[in-house]
Write a protein that holds these residues in place. Structure first.
Motif, PDB file in Angstrom:
ATOM      1  N   VAL A 190      -1.992  11.351   3.460  1.00 50.97           N
ATOM      2  CA  VAL A 190      -3.356  10.861   3.739  1.00 50.97           C
ATOM      3  C   VAL A 190      -3.474  10.373   5.188  1.00 50.97           C
ATOM      4  O   VAL A 190      -4.258  10.885   5.966  1.00 50.97           O
ATOM      5  CB  VAL A 190      -3.785   9.752   2.766  1.00 50.97           C
ATOM      6  CG1 VAL A 190      -5.253   9.375   3.008  1.00 50.97           C
ATOM      7  CG2 VAL A 190      -3.569  10.180   1.323  1.00 50.97           C
ATOM      8  N   MET A 191      -2.729   9.359   5.546  1.00 47.38           N
ATOM      9  CA  MET A 191      -2.701   8.858   6.936  1.00 47.38           C
ATOM     10  C   MET A 191      -1.306   8.348   7.218  1.00 47.38           C
ATOM     11  O   MET A 191      -0.765   7.550   6.450  1.00 47.38           O
ATOM     12  CB  MET A 191      -3.728   7.730   7.142  1.00 47.38           C
ATOM     13  CG  MET A 191      -3.673   7.100   8.536  1.00 47.38           C
ATOM     14  SD  MET A 191      -4.770   5.662   8.724  1.00 47.38           S
ATOM     15  CE  MET A 191      -6.365   6.480   8.847  1.00 47.38           C
ATOM     16  N   ASP A 192      -0.673   8.845   8.304  1.00 51.70           N
ATOM     17  CA  ASP A 192       0.694   8.394   8.582  1.00 51.70           C
ATOM     18  C   ASP A 192       0.691   6.991   9.186  1.00 51.70           C
ATOM     19  O   ASP A 192      -0.357   6.443   9.558  1.00 51.70           O
ATOM     20  CB  ASP A 192       1.436   9.400   9.464  1.00 51.70           C
ATOM     21  CG  ASP A 192       0.874   9.488  10.878  1.00 51.70           C
ATOM     22  OD1 ASP A 192       0.600   8.432  11.480  1.00 51.70           O
ATOM     23  OD2 ASP A 192       0.702  10.628  11.389  1.00 51.70           O
ATOM     24  N   GLY A 193       1.880   6.433   9.291  1.00 53.26           N
ATOM     25  CA  GLY A 193       2.004   5.056   9.730  1.00 53.26           C
ATOM     26  C   GLY A 193       1.538   4.811  11.148  1.00 53.26           C
ATOM     27  O   GLY A 193       0.940   3.770  11.446  1.00 53.26           O
ATOM     28  N   ALA A 207       0.853  -1.184   0.000  1.00 52.42           N
ATOM     29  CA  ALA A 207       0.000   0.000   0.000  1.00 52.42           C
ATOM     30  C   ALA A 207       0.887   1.231   0.000  1.00 52.42           C
ATOM     31  O   ALA A 207       2.017   1.201   0.498  1.00 52.42           O
ATOM     32  CB  ALA A 207      -0.916  -0.004   1.212  1.00 52.42           C
ATOM     33  N   ALA A 208       0.344   2.352  -0.557  1.00 56.62           N
ATOM     34  CA  ALA A 208       1.135   3.576  -0.714  1.00 56.62           C
ATOM     35  C   ALA A 208       0.909   4.580   0.399  1.00 56.62           C
ATOM     36  O   ALA A 208       1.633   5.581   0.487  1.00 56.62           O
ATOM     37  CB  ALA A 208       0.822   4.227  -2.076  1.00 56.62           C
ATOM     38  N   ASN A 209      -0.067   4.365   1.280  1.00 57.49           N
ATOM     39  CA  ASN A 209      -0.291   5.269   2.409  1.00 57.49           C
ATOM     40  C   ASN A 209      -1.076   4.539   3.486  1.00 57.49           C
ATOM     41  O   ASN A 209      -1.573   3.419   3.282  1.00 57.49           O
ATOM     42  CB  ASN A 209      -1.024   6.543   1.958  1.00 57.49           C
ATOM     43  CG  ASN A 209      -2.378   6.244   1.333  1.00 57.49           C
ATOM     44  OD1 ASN A 209      -3.279   5.739   1.979  1.00 57.49           O
ATOM     45  ND2 ASN A 209      -2.493   6.555   0.029  1.00 57.49           N
ATOM     46  N   GLY A 210      -1.216   5.211   4.634  1.00 54.36           N
ATOM     47  CA  GLY A 210      -1.853   4.573   5.779  1.00 54.36           C
ATOM     48  C   GLY A 210      -3.310   4.235   5.546  1.00 54.36           C
ATOM     49  O   GLY A 210      -3.787   3.181   5.986  1.00 54.36           O
ATOM     50  N   GLU A 256      -4.843   3.531   2.684  1.00 57.47           N
ATOM     51  CA  GLU A 256      -4.909   2.364   1.808  1.00 57.47           C
ATOM     52  C   GLU A 256      -4.493   1.098   2.559  1.00 57.47           C
ATOM     53  O   GLU A 256      -5.094   0.031   2.411  1.00 57.47           O
ATOM     54  CB  GLU A 256      -3.994   2.603   0.595  1.00 57.47           C
ATOM     55  CG  GLU A 256      -4.057   1.519  -0.460  1.00 57.47           C
ATOM     56  CD  GLU A 256      -3.123   1.814  -1.626  1.00 57.47           C
ATOM     57  OE1 GLU A 256      -2.669   0.834  -2.270  1.00 57.47           O
ATOM     58  OE2 GLU A 256      -2.835   3.009  -1.880  1.00 57.47           O
ATOM     59  N   GLY A 257      -3.458   1.239   3.397  1.00 61.15           N
ATOM     60  CA  GLY A 257      -2.999   0.098   4.180  1.00 61.15           C
ATOM     61  C   GLY A 257      -4.059  -0.378   5.158  1.00 61.15           C
ATOM     62  O   GLY A 257      -4.260  -1.588   5.343  1.00 61.15           O
ATOM     63  N   LEU A 258      -4.779   0.558   5.790  1.00 68.17           N
ATOM     64  CA  LEU A 258      -5.822   0.199   6.748  1.00 68.17           C
ATOM     65  C   LEU A 258      -6.954  -0.547   6.061  1.00 68.17           C
ATOM     66  O   LEU A 258      -7.492  -1.525   6.590  1.00 68.17           O
ATOM     67  CB  LEU A 258      -6.341   1.452   7.450  1.00 68.17           C
ATOM     68  CG  LEU A 258      -7.355   1.241   8.579  1.00 68.17           C
ATOM     69  CD1 LEU A 258      -6.743   0.385   9.688  1.00 68.17           C
ATOM     70  CD2 LEU A 258      -7.819   2.587   9.141  1.00 68.17           C
ATOM     71  N   THR A 259      -7.315  -0.097   4.869  1.00 73.79           N
ATOM     72  CA  THR A 259      -8.367  -0.769   4.110  1.00 73.79           C
ATOM     73  C   THR A 259      -7.967  -2.191   3.760  1.00 73.79           C
ATOM     74  O   THR A 259      -8.763  -3.139   3.897  1.00 73.79           O
ATOM     75  CB  THR A 259      -8.683   0.015   2.828  1.00 73.79           C
ATOM     76  OG1 THR A 259      -9.089   1.345   3.173  1.00 73.79           O
ATOM     77  CG2 THR A 259      -9.777  -0.655   2.016  1.00 73.79           C
ATOM     78  N   LEU A 260      -6.703  -2.359   3.307  1.00 76.04           N
ATOM     79  CA  LEU A 260      -6.212  -3.695   2.972  1.00 76.04           C
ATOM     80  C   LEU A 260      -6.124  -4.591   4.214  1.00 76.04           C
ATOM     81  O   LEU A 260      -6.401  -5.795   4.152  1.00 76.04           O
ATOM     82  CB  LEU A 260      -4.838  -3.591   2.299  1.00 76.04           C
ATOM     83  CG  LEU A 260      -4.838  -3.087   0.855  1.00 76.04           C
ATOM     84  CD1 LEU A 260      -3.422  -2.796   0.390  1.00 76.04           C
ATOM     85  CD2 LEU A 260      -5.497  -4.114  -0.061  1.00 76.04           C
TER      86      LEU A 260
END
Length: 437
Positions: A71-74, A45-48, A50-54
């Protein structure tokens, strides 16, 4: 954890799904190529956000994330992940040494840190350490699942106690109480109407503060717990039934936990009650026998003294009973005795006790009754007996002697005074009530 030592960490990594979140495309591509050769599946994922959704949709086994991203930090993503899953290992890659980031990372229980520029070997070392931790967690979870399975298939009611608080109830226990979880047990403890007996006589209500500690202290003699049955949705023939359970306590080695086994002793208690009934009941009439009478009288005299309440006894026997036996036979005499006690029992209070003293002589114990109340009861019984047709023998009469308990009376003294009053009733012509003066 012998299996952890022999397990190939590299093989275990090959079974895992890893989420890798990095906004720098070049770094993401380079490390992705490295990671894909070493893990089972890699999700990027390219940002937090997107990572949260995955994470929500794919539920990866581990997460690797950069801190500073659009968008959203780590760390914001890590906090959201922790709310969904508190156990998933999270590795942070960062070029920052700002104390604020590290403090936030500590608060989120970040598992590992890898500084940028990322050394692939440091990253794989961090992954392997997290993988070993994850394997141990899964091994423990599997052991716990097996333990719960073993506990749940037991027909007895089982509970696991940790630091005097119940942390687990097996399926049989939950089903018996008609609840779904340990949380419901704690929330509804007062409503469940549990009682505990530590001496076989007095049953005290259970509350959160006293019952576990008391049960754990009773190691030599198993205490008895009374549980009210609550069938789910109010169904079942045994709804509201209260059953006795003997409690056995076993300490789990080196854990500080206890496993309490509750065995249903309804059958045993019923057998004991039946045996007690046989031991303390007159076989012919169904009244208490003399041994039981003395026990009840002793208890009632102590209660009367403690509460300063009145207590009286009534002694009575059948007038000219020998003539009944001589005329109609002993079987007819037995039938008269049975009919007499049936009549008397049907006209007593639940707190009154009638016992066979001997032959055709009986004693009534009347708690909370002075001599006048006992006299009125005796007079009522006298009239009923006089008006009742007895089997074969026809009409009979009884004479009654009443005595009220006095402070420091012994059982013998109280009975002798009632017997003297009965003798007076006999001497005055029978079929009457006399009161000890």
């Amino acid at each position: 954890m012998e299996q952890t030592k022999t397990l190939s960490t590299q093989e275990f990594l090959k079974s895992l799904t890893i989420l890798y979140v990095e906004d720098n495309e070049e770094i993401r591509l380079q490390l992705s190529l490295f990671l894909k050769r070493r893990v089972g599946e890699l999700i990027t994922a390219a940002n937090g956000q997107e990572g949260l959704t995955l994470f929500a949709s794919r539920q990866p086994d581990m997460v690797i994330t950069d801190i500073l991203m659009p968008v959203m930090d780590g760390l914001a993503m890590a906090r959201a992940i922790r709310e969904q899953n508190d156990d998933v290992p999270i590795i942070v890659t960062t070029a920052y040494n700002d104390d604020e980031y590290f403090m936030r990372s500590i608060e989120l229980s970040i598992d590992r840190y890898v500084l940028k520029p990322t050394d692939p070997h440091q990253l794989i070392t961090a992954l392997e350490k997290c993988a070993r931790l994850l394997w141990r967690q899964r091994e423990q979870a599997e052991a716990n699942r097996y333990l719960r399975f073993v506990l749940d298939i037991q027909p007895n009611l089982l509970m696991v106690v940790n630091d005097q608080r119940i942390e687990y109830l097996n399926r049989a226990f939950l089903d018996y109480l008609g609840i779904e979880s340990v949380k419901q047990f704690h929330d509804r403890l007062e409503d469940l109407q549990l009682k505990v007996s530590l001496d076989g006589a007095d049953y005290e209500p259970i509350n959160q503060n006293n019952w576990i500690s008391r049960l754990l202290k009773e190691q030599e003699k198993p205490p008895i717990v009374y549980l009210k049955r609550n069938c789910p949705h109010g169904a079942g023939d045994h709804e509201g039934e209260v059953r006795p359970f003997a409690v056995t306590v076993n300490a789990a080695p080196e854990s500080g936990k206890y496993i309490l086994t509750l065995s249903d002793i309804t059958f045993i208690e019923n057998q004991m009650r039946n045996l007690e009934e046989i031991a303390y009941t007159d076989a012919l009439t169904g009244a208490c026998n003399r041994a039981r009478l003395e026990g009840v009288m002793h208890a009632e005299m102590h209660r009367a003294m403690r509460h300063r309440s009145p207590l009286s006894i009534v002694m009575f026997d059948i007038d000219h009973f020998k003539k009944v036996n001589d005329t109609y036979g002993h079987n007819a005499g037995d039938d008269v005795l049975k009919k007499l006690i049936e009549l008397v029992k049907n006209n007593l209070r639940a707190s009154d006790t009638v016992a066979r003293w001997g032959g055709e002589e009986f004693v009534l114990i009347t708690p909370e009754s002075g001599s006048e109340d006992a006299r009125l009861l005796a007079e009522k019984l006298r009239k009923l007996i006089e008006q009742t047709e007895m089997p074969q023998a026809g009409g009979i009469t009884c004479s009654f002697g009443v005595a009220q308990y006095r402070a420091h009376d012994s059982i013998r003294m109280l009975v002798e005074r009632a017997d003297q009053a009965l003798y007076e009733a006999k001497s005055k012509g029978r079929n009457q009530v006399c009161v000890d003066s």
